[in-house]
Write a protein that holds these residues in place. Structure first.
Motif, PDB file in Angstrom:
ATOM      1  N   VAL A 240       0.827  -1.204   0.000  1.00 51.84           N
ATOM      2  CA  VAL A 240       0.000   0.000   0.000  1.00 51.84           C
ATOM      3  C   VAL A 240       0.864   1.259   0.000  1.00 51.84           C
ATOM      4  O   VAL A 240       0.527   2.261  -0.649  1.00 51.84           O
ATOM      5  N   ASP A 241       1.996   1.219   0.697  1.00 48.47           N
ATOM      6  CA  ASP A 241       2.918   2.356   0.656  1.00 48.47           C
ATOM      7  C   ASP A 241       3.403   2.615  -0.767  1.00 48.47           C
ATOM      8  O   ASP A 241       3.636   3.763  -1.161  1.00 48.47           O
ATOM      9  N   ASP A 242       3.561   1.548  -1.530  1.00 47.05           N
ATOM     10  CA  ASP A 242       4.013   1.692  -2.912  1.00 47.05           C
ATOM     11  C   ASP A 242       2.898   2.202  -3.819  1.00 47.05           C
ATOM     12  O   ASP A 242       3.099   3.115  -4.624  1.00 47.05           O
ATOM     13  N   LEU A 243       1.701   1.617  -3.705  1.00 42.29           N
ATOM     14  CA  LEU A 243       0.601   1.962  -4.605  1.00 42.29           C
ATOM     15  C   LEU A 243      -0.065   3.287  -4.263  1.00 42.29           C
ATOM     16  O   LEU A 243      -0.571   3.981  -5.142  1.00 42.29           O
ATOM     17  N   LYS A 244      -0.116   3.596  -2.969  1.00 42.44           N
ATOM     18  CA  LYS A 244      -0.778   4.813  -2.489  1.00 42.44           C
ATOM     19  C   LYS A 244      -2.196   4.954  -3.051  1.00 42.44           C
ATOM     20  O   LYS A 244      -2.541   5.971  -3.680  1.00 42.44           O
TER      21      LYS A 244
END
Length: 329
Positions: A240-244
């Motif tokens: 989720v940190d990557d996809l935001k």
């Protein structure tokens, strides 16, 4: 080493022969050079060709069929197929509009598919899959690895190709899906490559490899065993940190087994994933649970998220009829 095997050198050939015989209604096996193709081609459709080292079944051959791939090029275990395989496969399935190569980001795969692309007489384009958020570089890659997100790209772009889209449209769609897809895995055990006869890496009975690659490459860290909820939280936090994604985003969730994990445990992981996402206002629009991108008999799993839009949902829901993925027909 205990495996169902006759002779190490014959493993791939015998496995492919069995696969083709079991699914003779859907696929045809070509032996020189080796590739698997759809038995019935659709004239005027962009053809999708993928491939990679064997040992990740059902990826890629299991996804050859209506709504997904037109051909798959299997290499030896964890070894890239060769450019002549890719060129022959492309030539065999091209019916005019061109060929889209779907390539996982591993050095051998990228080099050989690029060579095939340059030498092929068939109009073609490449989509590079690099969904693994665990590490930026490894001994196999420059940049992020391509893992289970490949299945999502093959399904969605396969559907778009079936609908009559052009090569340029299919490539653009594949690139867009890749950018909104991220994965991360964890392993409890290593696996045994038949030609090696020993485990790829050693890991303690109370340890896990967080962020493992599908060839047994190291991940982010070696950690002590933890409850499923804690493992899922670490994987999803990185993804989720990557996809935001936006707070009300709708997600496609793929919980993937690495080969040695019971289906019951994979559904438990999905339940943990559902709870974690729900607590953060993220909605599951579509879901798939099963061993789709494996690492021989490795015990472990990966989680993949794709941020959905209406076009992606339409193509996910469309009919697919391949040996390892079937619905809507």
């Amino acid at each position: 080493m205990k495996k169902f095997i006759n002779h190490v050198d014959d493993f791939l050939a015998e496995s492919l022969a069995g696969f083709a015989a079991a699914h003779a209604d859907l696929v045809v096996l070509n032996n020189e050079p080796v590739f698997v193709r759809r038995k019935v081609l659709k004239p005027g459709k962009v053809a999708l060709v993928s491939g990679g080292g064997s040992g990740h079944e059902p990826l890629h051959s299991g996804f050859v069929g209506h709504g997904m791939l037109d051909a798959a090029c299997p290499g030896q275990i964890f070894t890239s197929p060769t450019p002549d395989q890719m060129m022959a496969a492309a030539m065999a399935v091209d019916t005019g509009p061109g060929v889209l190569f779907i390539v996982k980001n591993y050095s051998g795969d990228v080099m050989n598919f690029e060579m095939a692309s340059e030498m092929s007489e068939v109009q073609n384009a490449i989509v590079l899959i690099n969904d693994d958020v665990a590490v930026e570089d490894s001994s196999y890659t420059t940049g992020r690895r391509g893992v289970a997100g490949t299945v999502i790209v093959e399904k969605l772009v396969g559907s778009m190709a079936e609908s009559g889209a052009s090569l340029e449209q299919c490539k653009a769609f594949g690139d867009r899906i890749n950018k909104c897809t991220a994965s991360m895995g964890v392993a409890f055990t290593s696996c045994v490559v038949p030609a090696a006869g020993t485990r790829t890496f050693k890991i303690g009975d109370d340890e896990i490899e967080v962020g493992v690659g599908i060839h047994g490459e190291p991940g982010r860290r070696r950690a002590k065993m933890a409850p499923a909820d804690a493992i899922v939280a670490e994987l999803l936090s990185a993804i989720v940190d990557d996809l935001k994604p936006q707070p009300d985003a709708e997600l496609l969730v793929l919980v993937n087994g690495l080969g040695g994990t019971p289906l019951g445990e994979l559904y438990l992981l999905f339940n943990s994933t559902r709870a974690w996402l729900g607590q953060r206002g993220l909605n599951i629009g579509r879901a798939q649970v099963g061993a789709l991108t494996t690492s021989l008999e490795m015990a472990g799993a990966s989680i993949t998220l794709s941020v959905l839009d209406d076009e992606m949902k339409t193509h996910w829901d469309s009919a697919v009829h391949a040996p390892s993925l079937r619905w809507g027909m």
